[in-house]
Design a protein around this motif. Structure first.
Motif, PDB file in Angstrom:
ATOM      1  N   THR A  10       0.848  -1.192   0.000  1.00  0.00           N
ATOM      2  CA  THR A  10       0.000   0.000   0.000  1.00  0.00           C
ATOM      3  C   THR A  10       0.888   1.249   0.000  1.00  0.00           C
ATOM      4  OG1 THR A  10      -0.138  -0.120   2.425  1.00  0.00           O
ATOM      5  CG2 THR A  10      -1.939  -1.123   1.152  1.00  0.00           C
ATOM      6  N   PRO A  11       0.313   2.425  -0.264  1.00  0.00           N
ATOM      7  CA  PRO A  11       1.123   3.652  -0.322  1.00  0.00           C
ATOM      8  C   PRO A  11       1.884   3.907   0.976  1.00  0.00           C
ATOM      9  CG  PRO A  11      -1.030   4.040  -1.275  1.00  0.00           C
ATOM     10  CD  PRO A  11      -1.092   2.683  -0.635  1.00  0.00           C
ATOM     11  N   ILE A  12       3.059   4.539   0.853  1.00  0.00           N
ATOM     12  CA  ILE A  12       3.849   4.896   2.035  1.00  0.00           C
ATOM     13  C   ILE A  12       3.546   6.317   2.489  1.00  0.00           C
ATOM     14  CG2 ILE A  12       5.698   3.260   1.579  1.00  0.00           C
ATOM     15  CD1 ILE A  12       7.307   5.491   0.327  1.00  0.00           C
ATOM     16  N   GLY A  13       2.694   7.004   1.761  1.00  0.00           N
ATOM     17  CA  GLY A  13       2.324   8.368   2.119  1.00  0.00           C
ATOM     18  C   GLY A  13       1.207   8.861   1.223  1.00  0.00           C
ATOM     19  N   ASN A  14       1.557   9.164  -0.001  1.00  0.00           N
ATOM     20  CA  ASN A  14       0.589   9.663  -0.975  1.00  0.00           C
ATOM     21  C   ASN A  14      -0.330   8.532  -1.427  1.00  0.00           C
ATOM     22  OD1 ASN A  14      -0.651  10.525  -3.480  1.00  0.00           O
ATOM     23  ND2 ASN A  14       0.836  12.183  -3.523  1.00  0.00           N
ATOM     24  N   MET A  15      -1.628   8.679  -1.194  1.00  0.00           N
ATOM     25  CA  MET A  15      -2.569   7.609  -1.523  1.00  0.00           C
ATOM     26  C   MET A  15      -2.647   7.334  -3.019  1.00  0.00           C
ATOM     27  SD  MET A  15      -5.790   7.941   1.075  1.00  0.00           S
ATOM     28  CE  MET A  15      -5.576   7.977   2.847  1.00  0.00           C
ATOM     29  N   GLY A  16      -2.194   8.279  -3.829  1.00  0.00           N
ATOM     30  CA  GLY A  16      -2.205   8.080  -5.267  1.00  0.00           C
ATOM     31  C   GLY A  16      -1.241   7.018  -5.738  1.00  0.00           C
ATOM     32  N   ASP A  17      -0.372   6.540  -4.824  1.00  0.00           N
ATOM     33  CA  ASP A  17       0.620   5.536  -5.201  1.00  0.00           C
ATOM     34  C   ASP A  17       0.088   4.104  -5.128  1.00  0.00           C
ATOM     35  OD1 ASP A  17       2.512   7.479  -5.711  1.00  0.00           O
ATOM     36  OD2 ASP A  17       3.333   7.432  -3.687  1.00  0.00           O
ATOM     37  N   ILE A  18      -1.181   3.915  -4.826  1.00  0.00           N
ATOM     38  CA  ILE A  18      -1.755   2.570  -4.834  1.00  0.00           C
ATOM     39  C   ILE A  18      -1.768   2.049  -6.271  1.00  0.00           C
ATOM     40  CG2 ILE A  18      -4.136   3.420  -5.105  1.00  0.00           C
ATOM     41  CD1 ILE A  18      -3.192   0.455  -2.875  1.00  0.00           C
ATOM     42  N   THR A  19      -1.438   0.793  -6.483  1.00  0.00           N
ATOM     43  CA  THR A  19      -1.399   0.254  -7.839  1.00  0.00           C
ATOM     44  C   THR A  19      -2.779  -0.260  -8.259  1.00  0.00           C
ATOM     45  OG1 THR A  19      -0.881  -2.035  -7.221  1.00  0.00           O
ATOM     46  CG2 THR A  19       0.979  -0.493  -7.445  1.00  0.00           C
ATOM     47  N   LEU A  20      -2.982  -0.344  -9.568  1.00  0.00           N
ATOM     48  CA  LEU A  20      -4.247  -0.866 -10.081  1.00  0.00           C
ATOM     49  C   LEU A  20      -4.464  -2.304  -9.630  1.00  0.00           C
ATOM     50  CD1 LEU A  20      -4.174   0.536 -13.739  1.00  0.00           C
ATOM     51  CD2 LEU A  20      -5.610   1.318 -11.843  1.00  0.00           C
ATOM     52  N   MET A 191       3.767  15.749   1.793  1.00  0.00           N
ATOM     53  CA  MET A 191       3.936  17.182   1.559  1.00  0.00           C
ATOM     54  C   MET A 191       5.305  17.687   2.006  1.00  0.00           C
ATOM     55  SD  MET A 191       1.628  20.352   3.002  1.00  0.00           S
ATOM     56  CE  MET A 191       0.135  19.672   2.270  1.00  0.00           C
ATOM     57  N   TYR A 192       5.808  17.158   3.126  1.00  0.00           N
ATOM     58  CA  TYR A 192       7.062  17.663   3.673  1.00  0.00           C
ATOM     59  C   TYR A 192       8.243  16.731   3.386  1.00  0.00           C
ATOM     60  CZ  TYR A 192       3.949  20.883   6.040  1.00  0.00           C
ATOM     61  OH  TYR A 192       3.001  21.839   6.300  1.00  0.00           O
ATOM     62  N   GLU A 193       8.174  16.021   2.276  1.00  0.00           N
ATOM     63  CA  GLU A 193       9.302  15.179   1.861  1.00  0.00           C
ATOM     64  C   GLU A 193      10.572  16.035   1.788  1.00  0.00           C
ATOM     65  OE1 GLU A 193       9.023  12.311  -1.584  1.00  0.00           O
ATOM     66  OE2 GLU A 193      10.337  13.819  -2.476  1.00  0.00           O
ATOM     67  N   ARG A 194      11.647  15.483   2.326  1.00  0.00           N
ATOM     68  CA  ARG A 194      12.894  16.251   2.353  1.00  0.00           C
ATOM     69  C   ARG A 194      14.091  15.328   2.343  1.00  0.00           C
ATOM     70  NH1 ARG A 194      14.305  21.115   6.673  1.00  0.00           N
ATOM     71  NH2 ARG A 194      16.241  21.816   5.692  1.00  0.00           N
ATOM     72  N   VAL A 195      15.145  15.747   1.638  1.00  0.00           N
ATOM     73  CA  VAL A 195      16.400  14.996   1.584  1.00  0.00           C
ATOM     74  C   VAL A 195      17.498  15.893   2.140  1.00  0.00           C
ATOM     75  CG1 VAL A 195      18.071  13.812   0.122  1.00  0.00           C
ATOM     76  CG2 VAL A 195      15.634  13.760  -0.476  1.00  0.00           C
ATOM     77  N   GLU A 196      18.197  15.429   3.174  1.00  0.00           N
ATOM     78  CA  GLU A 196      19.288  16.195   3.776  1.00  0.00           C
ATOM     79  C   GLU A 196      20.556  15.358   3.784  1.00  0.00           C
ATOM     80  OE1 GLU A 196      18.214  18.852   7.231  1.00  0.00           O
ATOM     81  OE2 GLU A 196      16.564  17.405   7.365  1.00  0.00           O
ATOM     82  N   LYS A 197      21.681  16.024   3.561  1.00  0.00           N
ATOM     83  CA  LYS A 197      22.976  15.336   3.538  1.00  0.00           C
ATOM     84  C   LYS A 197      23.890  15.919   4.598  1.00  0.00           C
ATOM     85  CE  LYS A 197      22.564  14.186  -1.349  1.00  0.00           C
ATOM     86  NZ  LYS A 197      23.195  14.175  -2.694  1.00  0.00           N
ATOM     87  N   GLY A 198      24.727  15.071   5.163  1.00  0.00           N
ATOM     88  CA  GLY A 198      25.642  15.533   6.193  1.00  0.00           C
ATOM     89  C   GLY A 198      26.670  14.483   6.520  1.00  0.00           C
ATOM     90  N   VAL A 199      27.229  14.582   7.709  1.00  0.00           N
ATOM     91  CA  VAL A 199      28.272  13.675   8.169  1.00  0.00           C
ATOM     92  C   VAL A 199      27.921  13.196   9.568  1.00  0.00           C
ATOM     93  CG1 VAL A 199      30.738  13.411   8.703  1.00  0.00           C
ATOM     94  CG2 VAL A 199      30.019  14.870   6.806  1.00  0.00           C
ATOM     95  N   LEU A 200      28.009  11.897   9.812  1.00  0.00           N
ATOM     96  CA  LEU A 200      27.775  11.359  11.156  1.00  0.00           C
ATOM     97  C   LEU A 200      28.704  12.061  12.139  1.00  0.00           C
ATOM     98  CD1 LEU A 200      27.393   7.481  10.734  1.00  0.00           C
ATOM     99  CD2 LEU A 200      25.629   9.120  11.428  1.00  0.00           C
TER     100      LEU A 200
END
Length: 271
Positions: A10-20, A191-200
């Motif tokens: 099933t979708p992980i967030g956006n319900m539009g991602d459900i498959t036919l 809506m608040y999907e975000r990708v951040e990069k850094g160093v441990l």
């Protein structure tokens, strides 16, 4: 004739991602086993699917599984879904599949979205695959026992983290793995999907919210210079005759991290 078990993504967030195919399967089965019936009802109502629901969650896998096996033996077709994503992947389901196999019952998968593969696509660093380790255990000794065997492999390590544990998990990963480049992805497809990069060791989340996927760079992706701390790496480049500004840029490039990560470290150095 026995029924069939369908493992449905099933979708992980956006319900539009459900498959036919997922919609067709959920409409066709006799019953739907859910991790949380109240949560799943939101999706099912949106799809105008009205089926009897069975509660199937982590602490009830054995007893609910026995009930589902009995229903399958009686000829009922049953779909298994979780709150989000694929059952059995850091979610309940594996035990039910094992039980179905033991009883010689038919089962099949209806693929859907998964946070781990989506995060890897967003990270831009998919090289030679990755090693997915799911959620870290609660106890530090269990965390260490999980991570240490993978400490020196040369592919990315991928973890799921809850908002309550994300910063503690990042601190622990730094303790065991040292300074490594990381990518942290949150709220995938939302809506608040975000990708951040850094160093441990230099990265924490302010006001954590939502679910996180943490991708840690593999051991052998690091050059010899990257075995140094960021401070040592900066000093090495300055000792070569570079200005502080030049050293920040070069160090960031050599480590493959955002320049502002190195800049923040440089601010605390007396150079």
């Amino acid at each position: 004739m026995a029924g069939k078990l369908f493992i449905v993504g099933t979708p992980i967030g956006n319900m539009g991602d459900i498959t036919l195919r997922a919609i067709e399967t959920l409409k066709a089965v006799d019953m739907i086993a859910c991790e949380d019936t109240r949560h799943s009802s939101i999706l099912l109502n949106k799809l105008d699917i009205k089926k009897p629901l069975i509660s199937y969650y982590l602490h009830k896998e054995r007893s609910s599984g026995e009930k589902i096996i009995q229903l399958l033996q009686e000829g009922k077709d049953i779909a298994l879904i979780t709150d989000a994503g694929m059952p059995c992947i850091s979610d309940p389901g594996a035990m039910l599949v094992q039980m179905a196999d033991e009883f010689g019952l038919e089962y099949s998968v209806v693929p859907g979205a998964t946070a781990v593969t989506s995060a890897m696509a967003l990270s831009g660093i998919t090289r030679r695959g990755f090693c997915f380790l799911g959620f870290l255990p609660e106890k530090n000794i269990d965390k260490e026992n999980l991570i240490v065997p993978y400490k020196n492999i040369d592919i990315q390590l991928v973890f799921y983290c809850s908002p309550h544990n994300i910063n503690n998990d990042l601190t622990f990963l730094h303790k065991v793995l040292g300074e490594r480049n990381i990518v942290v992805v949150k709220e995938i497809t939302k809506m608040y999907e975000r990708v951040e990069k850094g160093v441990l060791g230099y990265f924490q989340i302010d006001e954590p919210r939502g679910e996180y996927v943490v991708i840690v760079e593999g051991k052998d992706f690091k050059s010899d210079l990257c075995e140094l701390s960021i401070e040592e790496h900066l000093q090495f480049n300055i000792d070569k005759g570079l200005t502080k500004k030049e050293a920040i840029k070069v160090t960031a490039t050599e480590r493959g991290v955002p320049k502002d990560v190195v800049y923040k470290v440089a601010l605390n150095l007396n150079i």
